[in-house]
Design an enzyme around this catalytic site. Structure first.
Site, PDB file in Angstrom:
ATOM      1  N   LYS A  99       4.183  -7.446 -21.106  1.00  0.00           N
ATOM      2  CA  LYS A  99       3.620  -6.093 -21.200  1.00  0.00           C
ATOM      3  C   LYS A  99       2.191  -6.144 -21.694  1.00  0.00           C
ATOM      4  O   LYS A  99       1.301  -5.522 -21.142  1.00  0.00           O
ATOM      5  CB  LYS A  99       4.501  -5.298 -22.161  1.00  0.00           C
ATOM      6  CG  LYS A  99       4.739  -3.872 -21.838  1.00  0.00           C
ATOM      7  CD  LYS A  99       5.814  -3.581 -20.834  1.00  0.00           C
ATOM      8  CE  LYS A  99       5.659  -4.277 -19.520  1.00  0.00           C
ATOM      9  NZ  LYS A  99       6.810  -4.313 -18.694  1.00  0.00           N
ATOM     10  N   LYS A 110       2.601  -1.598  -8.367  1.00  0.00           N
ATOM     11  CA  LYS A 110       3.910  -1.334  -8.956  1.00  0.00           C
ATOM     12  C   LYS A 110       5.018  -2.000  -8.166  1.00  0.00           C
ATOM     13  O   LYS A 110       5.938  -2.567  -8.708  1.00  0.00           O
ATOM     14  CB  LYS A 110       4.113   0.181  -8.997  1.00  0.00           C
ATOM     15  CG  LYS A 110       5.461   0.620  -9.501  1.00  0.00           C
ATOM     16  CD  LYS A 110       5.445   0.690 -10.986  1.00  0.00           C
ATOM     17  CE  LYS A 110       6.764   1.125 -11.567  1.00  0.00           C
ATOM     18  NZ  LYS A 110       6.967   0.555 -12.896  1.00  0.00           N
ATOM     19  N   TRP A 124      -3.755  -1.933  -1.177  1.00  0.00           N
ATOM     20  CA  TRP A 124      -3.780  -3.163  -1.980  1.00  0.00           C
ATOM     21  C   TRP A 124      -4.058  -4.253  -0.957  1.00  0.00           C
ATOM     22  O   TRP A 124      -3.189  -4.618  -0.161  1.00  0.00           O
ATOM     23  CB  TRP A 124      -2.425  -3.362  -2.654  1.00  0.00           C
ATOM     24  CG  TRP A 124      -2.391  -4.463  -3.672  1.00  0.00           C
ATOM     25  CD1 TRP A 124      -2.740  -4.373  -4.986  1.00  0.00           C
ATOM     26  CD2 TRP A 124      -1.935  -5.810  -3.475  1.00  0.00           C
ATOM     27  NE1 TRP A 124      -2.543  -5.578  -5.606  1.00  0.00           N
ATOM     28  CE2 TRP A 124      -2.054  -6.480  -4.711  1.00  0.00           C
ATOM     29  CE3 TRP A 124      -1.460  -6.524  -2.374  1.00  0.00           C
ATOM     30  CZ2 TRP A 124      -1.705  -7.822  -4.863  1.00  0.00           C
ATOM     31  CZ3 TRP A 124      -1.112  -7.858  -2.533  1.00  0.00           C
ATOM     32  CH2 TRP A 124      -1.232  -8.491  -3.776  1.00  0.00           C
ATOM     33  N   GLU A 162       9.283 -10.340 -22.664  1.00  0.00           N
ATOM     34  CA  GLU A 162       8.931  -9.045 -22.064  1.00  0.00           C
ATOM     35  C   GLU A 162       7.737  -8.435 -22.801  1.00  0.00           C
ATOM     36  O   GLU A 162       6.825  -7.887 -22.175  1.00  0.00           O
ATOM     37  CB  GLU A 162      10.153  -8.112 -22.102  1.00  0.00           C
ATOM     38  CG  GLU A 162       9.908  -6.665 -21.716  1.00  0.00           C
ATOM     39  CD  GLU A 162       9.303  -6.464 -20.333  1.00  0.00           C
ATOM     40  OE1 GLU A 162       9.288  -7.412 -19.526  1.00  0.00           O
ATOM     41  OE2 GLU A 162       8.803  -5.352 -20.071  1.00  0.00           O
ATOM     42  N   GLU A 207      -0.298  -7.791 -19.090  1.00  0.00           N
ATOM     43  CA  GLU A 207      -0.581  -7.100 -17.831  1.00  0.00           C
ATOM     44  C   GLU A 207      -1.451  -5.861 -18.011  1.00  0.00           C
ATOM     45  O   GLU A 207      -2.181  -5.495 -17.091  1.00  0.00           O
ATOM     46  CB  GLU A 207       0.699  -6.766 -17.058  1.00  0.00           C
ATOM     47  CG  GLU A 207       1.547  -5.659 -17.627  1.00  0.00           C
ATOM     48  CD  GLU A 207       2.717  -5.282 -16.704  1.00  0.00           C
ATOM     49  OE1 GLU A 207       3.810  -5.070 -17.220  1.00  0.00           O
ATOM     50  OE2 GLU A 207       2.522  -5.189 -15.479  1.00  0.00           O
ATOM     51  N   HIS A 233       7.163 -28.038 -30.355  1.00  0.00           N
ATOM     52  CA  HIS A 233       7.230 -29.161 -29.411  1.00  0.00           C
ATOM     53  C   HIS A 233       5.988 -29.228 -28.527  1.00  0.00           C
ATOM     54  O   HIS A 233       6.050 -29.735 -27.411  1.00  0.00           O
ATOM     55  CB  HIS A 233       8.500 -29.055 -28.567  1.00  0.00           C
ATOM     56  CG  HIS A 233       9.745 -29.200 -29.393  1.00  0.00           C
ATOM     57  ND1 HIS A 233      10.134 -30.409 -29.940  1.00  0.00           N
ATOM     58  CD2 HIS A 233      10.648 -28.282 -29.820  1.00  0.00           C
ATOM     59  CE1 HIS A 233      11.240 -30.228 -30.642  1.00  0.00           C
ATOM     60  NE2 HIS A 233      11.565 -28.942 -30.591  1.00  0.00           N
ATOM     61  N   ASN A 235       1.141   0.173   5.973  1.00  0.00           N
ATOM     62  CA  ASN A 235       1.446  -0.628   4.782  1.00  0.00           C
ATOM     63  C   ASN A 235       2.255  -1.828   5.236  1.00  0.00           C
ATOM     64  O   ASN A 235       3.334  -1.656   5.790  1.00  0.00           O
ATOM     65  CB  ASN A 235       2.265   0.216   3.792  1.00  0.00           C
ATOM     66  CG  ASN A 235       2.970  -0.642   2.756  1.00  0.00           C
ATOM     67  OD1 ASN A 235       2.459  -1.673   2.350  1.00  0.00           O
ATOM     68  ND2 ASN A 235       4.152  -0.205   2.332  1.00  0.00           N
ATOM     69  N   GLY A 236       1.736  -3.023   5.006  1.00  0.00           N
ATOM     70  CA  GLY A 236       2.500  -4.217   5.376  1.00  0.00           C
ATOM     71  C   GLY A 236       1.578  -5.286   5.940  1.00  0.00           C
ATOM     72  O   GLY A 236       0.355  -5.220   5.768  1.00  0.00           O
ATOM     73  N   CYS A 296       0.870  -1.160   0.000  1.00  0.00           N
ATOM     74  CA  CYS A 296       0.000   0.000   0.000  1.00  0.00           C
ATOM     75  C   CYS A 296       0.911   1.213   0.000  1.00  0.00           C
ATOM     76  O   CYS A 296       2.129   1.074   0.033  1.00  0.00           O
ATOM     77  CB  CYS A 296      -0.850   0.017   1.269  1.00  0.00           C
ATOM     78  SG  CYS A 296      -1.668  -1.556   1.566  1.00  0.00           S
ATOM     79  N   ARG A 319       1.058   1.743  -5.942  1.00  0.00           N
ATOM     80  CA  ARG A 319       1.355   0.730  -4.921  1.00  0.00           C
ATOM     81  C   ARG A 319       0.104  -0.046  -4.490  1.00  0.00           C
ATOM     82  O   ARG A 319       0.194  -0.997  -3.715  1.00  0.00           O
ATOM     83  CB  ARG A 319       1.973   1.407  -3.682  1.00  0.00           C
ATOM     84  CG  ARG A 319       3.261   2.147  -3.976  1.00  0.00           C
ATOM     85  CD  ARG A 319       3.836   2.738  -2.708  1.00  0.00           C
ATOM     86  NE  ARG A 319       4.051   1.699  -1.735  1.00  0.00           N
ATOM     87  CZ  ARG A 319       5.111   0.901  -1.686  1.00  0.00           C
ATOM     88  NH1 ARG A 319       6.076   1.060  -2.559  1.00  0.00           N
ATOM     89  NH2 ARG A 319       5.213  -0.024  -0.777  1.00  0.00           N
TER      90      ARG A 319
END
Ligand code: M6R
Length: 601
Positions: free
Chosen positions: A482, A596, A74, A478, A485, A501, A100-101, A2, A27
């Site tokens: 991108k 992020k 979050w 990558e 997401e 394969h 936050n945590g 957060c 965040r």
């Protein structure tokens, strides 16, 4: 994961805290809240959803007060609801706190110290503020009550606390979650999860370390350890300004950050080249002898940058290099030879998975180097050696300029290792990075091409593939990350030769397959792989280096040094992802379910 802000000064705290929170939304953004106090009232507003929803809730209400704390969440413990949103208040209403945590022992603490207090939310956070109240009712002064409680907490936290009975101070503390103090000489002080959230007030900061707390009023800010001893800490200045944390003329940070890449390349050159044109990286690496092996550890996009870094380090410095996903490495019980240098790559410098490995390998006595964008971040502080990527703040959740900056800095590090071993130098890296910067300028201006590709290949599709080999494989994974997401299109990055394969079974009529070809040695092979999927109905879109192009290829890349092609081939992929997300009406800068900076394991 957060973001928190605490402010005390002369300005309207609601405005300062809300602008700080907006910059921390990366965040977490499933709920948000603020507390602003003045002589008469403690005003708490919280709402489910993004900061915009909180602003709508507040509406035109004038909240007077120059002291405030705020939070963007979050969710970990408890669903993202208004009740679970922070700030949380203690049972008597005296204390208000944001966190936050994750507090791991919250249940034990509740049972032992506040068994009768009824929890209003499902959060672990609420226990902290009730405990502070309980200690204060036992007769402890607020700072002592705060310290008592900090000494009881297990887990990760960045906390800010306001006491209704003495609103001239804010108390804050940290352990394993980021928190920084921002100071001024104009009667304003602050704390926040990162510097961007304070840049509208100051660019002077003091680092806070784990198991330290800070007490501040308008004019003074004191850092202490959990025994209450004062800690002297130097102030440092960050050369970012307000424009670097605002979108300006852009609709989204992501596009702004894609466009900033040529400037970032030039910035890296100017940071690491001395007046005589020589590499000037040695002072950061003072005392680092050349290792026999390198292990790169990272997550997500930074891991992808690490894969490119491996090929650059092995080719230039001839040192065997392994690249590992941090969350896997942590539990792999790996066999580590002597004389390994661990390189941690992290935009934020706060990623919990990478931090876990850093702690492990440090305990085992290995040498560590962090390559990060954030000075003062945990990985920066805790590694033996550090190199900054100088990309400027990256706000969009989807990483773009941090990726290319990480690769450029690894390229310079490879040159350093080469020189330290007296190997023959065949590459003028500064010249090559300047060429890259010019190539990036051209590519970033080809936005219409990216939009056309999105219209032609990605309209209405649910899944697609990206294929390439060697360096191009490193880039396509990558590109796929991108796209998925931010646009939520299922995208797989695959080694071109591996598709047959098994995975080729997924190719059907119209499946888009983006093919990247930059290596003349294997261009033919990748072309064959593209033909294999075309024969099964795929709609292939080829992004190809100049000189290897054929009629019908979608995008021709400017010529750059073969080891550095990912720095340019990634730009079309970033732009395609951006416009695909835009076409689908997705929230480009804040994709669902993500944050992020991933500070939980
Ligand atoms: O801050 P870090 O570079 O350590 O973050 C690692 C990943 O979470 C990050 O690269 C993530 O994959 C990107 N935001 C994706 O664009």
């Amino acid at each position: 994961m957060c973001g928190i802000v605490g402010y005390m000064g002369a300005k309207n705290a609601k405005d300062v805290v809300l602008s700080g929170l907006k910059r921390l939304e990366y965040r977490g953004y499933d709920s948000a809240g603020i507390c602003v106090v003045n002589d008469e009232d403690v005003n708490i507003y919280k709402e489910k959803g993004k900061i915009k929803a909180l602003e709508s809730l507040i509406g035109d209400v004038e909240i007077e007060g120059t002291v405030g704390i705020g939070h963007t969440r979050w969710a970990t413990h408890g669903a993202p609801t208004q009740t679970n949103a922070h700030p949380h208040q203690s049972y008597s209403g005296r204390f208000t706190l944001v966190h936050n945590g994750i507090i791991e022992n919250y249940q034990e603490l509740k049972d032992q110290y506040v068994p009768k207090v009824e929890r209003l939310s499902e959060t672990d956070t609420e226990i902290i503020v009730h405990l502070i109240d309980a200690f204060s009712q036992k007769g402890y002064e607020t700072e002592d009550a705060f310290r008592q409680v900090l000494n009881l907490l297990d887990g990760s936290y960045a906390i800010a606390l306001i006491d209704r009975e003495d609103t001239s101070k804010i108390y804050a503390a940290k352990n394993k979650s980021p928190l920084l103090a921002g100071i001024t000489e104009n009667g304003e002080n602050m704390v926040a999860s990162d510097a961007t959230a304070m840049i509208h007030v100051t660019n002077e900061f003091k680092e806070l370390r784990d198991l330290e707390y800070v007490v501040f009023d308008r004019d003074t800010l004191t850092i202490k350890n959990y025994d209450g001893e004062i800690i002297d800490r130097e102030t440092y200045t960050v050369d970012w300004d307000i424009s670097s944390v605002e979108t300006g003329q852009y609709d989204h940070f992501m596009l702004k950050e894609i466009d900033e890449q040529p400037t970032v390349m030039r910035n890296i050159i100017s940071q690491y080249q001395d007046e005589d044109g020589q590499l000037n990286i040695g002072k950061e690496l003072d005392g680092l002898s050349v290792p026999r092996r390198v292990h790169i550890v990272a997550c997500g996009t930074s891991y992808h940058a690490g894969l490119v870094g491996k090929s650059i380090i092995e080719n230039i410095a001839r040192i065997p290099t392994e690249v590992h996903i941090a969350s896997e490495y942590m539990y792999a019980n790996p066999i580590i030879e002597d004389d390994v240098l661990f390189i941690f790559i992290s935009q934020s410098g706060e990623t919990a998975d990478s931090r876990g490995v850093l702690n492990q390998v440090k305990e085992q006595g290995h040498r560590t180097l962090t390559i990060t964008n954030v000075q003062g971040s945990t990985l920066y502080r805790e590694a033996d050696y550090k190199l900054l990527t100088h990309a400027g703040p990256e706000i969009a959740v989807a990483s773009t300029k941090a990726y290319t900056a990480q690769i450029a800095v690894m390229a310079l590090f490879a040159i350093y290792l080469e020189a330290e071993q007296n190997l023959e130098n065949n590459i003028d890296m500064f010249h090559e990075l300047r060429t890259i910067s010019t190539a990036m300028e051209q590519l970033k201006d080809m936005k219409d091409k990216a939009k056309d590709i999105v219209d032609e290949y990605l309209t209405g599709v649910r899944s697609c593939f990206f294929i390439g080999r060697q360096a191009d494989y490193n880039v396509v994974i990558e590109g796929a990350l991108k796209l998925k997401e931010i646009s939520y299109i299922q995208a797989e990055g695959y080694a071109g030769g591996e598709l047959k394969h098994g995975t080729i079974a997924l190719i059907e009529d119209g499946t888009p397959v983006f093919t990247v070809i930059t290596d003349p040695q294997i261009a033919k092979n990748t072309r064959s792989n593209a033909q294999e999927v075309e024969a099964r109905g795929a709609n292939t879109c080829t992004i190809v280096a100049k000189g290897l192009d054929r009629e019908g290829d979608a995008w021709v890349l400017p010529d750059v040094h073969p080891l550095l092609t990912p720095l340019v081939s990634v730009i079309p992929l970033q732009l395609i992802s951006y416009y695909a997300a835009l076409q689908r009406g997705c929230d480009v800068d804040k994709p669902r379910n993500l944050a992020k900076s991933v500070t939980v394991e």
